[in-house]
Design a protein around this motif. Sequence first.
Motif, mmCIF file in Angstrom:
data_model
loop_
_atom_site.group_PDB
_atom_site.id
_atom_site.type_symbol
_atom_site.label_atom_id
_atom_site.label_comp_id
_atom_site.label_asym_id
_atom_site.label_seq_id
_atom_site.Cartn_x
_atom_site.Cartn_y
_atom_site.Cartn_z
ATOM 1 N N PHE A 66 -37.491 -29.350 5.186
ATOM 2 C CA PHE A 66 -37.816 -29.522 4.028
ATOM 3 C C PHE A 66 -39.317 -28.404 4.078
ATOM 4 C CE2 PHE A 66 -35.857 -32.921 1.989
ATOM 5 C CZ PHE A 66 -35.170 -33.505 3.427
ATOM 6 N N LYS B 170 -35.117 -28.847 -0.319
ATOM 7 C CA LYS B 170 -34.444 -28.238 0.310
ATOM 8 C C LYS B 170 -33.300 -27.893 0.089
ATOM 9 C CE LYS B 170 -32.413 -30.314 4.518
ATOM 10 N NZ LYS B 170 -32.160 -31.448 6.385
ATOM 11 N N TYR C 291 -38.667 -41.040 -0.435
ATOM 12 C CA TYR C 291 -39.862 -40.042 0.047
ATOM 13 C C TYR C 291 -40.588 -39.982 -0.751
ATOM 14 C CZ TYR C 291 -35.949 -37.032 1.905
ATOM 15 O OH TYR C 291 -34.939 -37.044 3.084
ATOM 16 N N ASP D 251 -30.302 -37.236 5.116
ATOM 17 C CA ASP D 251 -31.367 -37.098 4.275
ATOM 18 C C ASP D 251 -31.780 -38.124 3.651
ATOM 19 O OD1 ASP D 251 -30.690 -33.992 3.827
ATOM 20 O OD2 ASP D 251 -31.947 -34.831 5.380
#
Lengths: 116, 113
Positions: free
Chosen positions: A63, A78, A89, A85
């Motif tokens: 990232f 990314k 976030y 993933d």
Amino acid sequence: AQSVSQHNHHVILSEAASLELGCNYSYGGTVNLFWYVQYPGQHLQLLLKYFSGDPLVKGIKGFEAEFIKSKFSFNLRKPSVQWSDTAEYFCAVNKGRDTGRRALTFGSGTRLQVQP
Amino acid sequence: EPEVTQTPSHQVTQMGQEVILRCVPISNHLYFYWYRQILGQKVEFLVSFYNNEISEKSEIFDDQFSVERPDGSNFTLKIRSTKLEDSAMYFCASRYTGSGELFFGEGSRLTVL
């Protein structure tokens, strides 16, 4: 009061797609910027942080994020996402140079779902 | 790798009861925090603690809340008389002086019935 906006609430991508999650903050002074990730059932983990210097910050797991002061933004990127993933976030900000006492203000989070 | 530990992982309580959530921060850290996350909402700051006193608190942290560091290792959050809206995941965090990184625990889920 400072605020943090994450405009993408839920993002669905296929594996190998590129990712960019937006983060904007409202405070005009010196800020410290963070991206945290929360994998399902786990605690918040730091992906990367920016205090000063090179506005392009590289973090763990491929990232990176770019601090654009003029846009009050700190977008997470990314180039090629993986199924692992899949997570939530969070962008976070605290202000000033004395980071120790300063609380973090979190954005509302972006749920990323990566489909195999 | 050192980590922040929290107990209990899940607590169910009746409205009006007192609850104590416990945290063991990383041993050489000096700044301690509580955050909470109501289901589906953002992580919210509650309180920060340094040098045996509260250094900052949010409007959420009213008189029903208190924090204590009773010994060299534990950092507790007490809710005196729980309300339904206190149901949330409570995260403890700590950091070492001079570092910007917060280390979070895995959280304590509080359910108030």
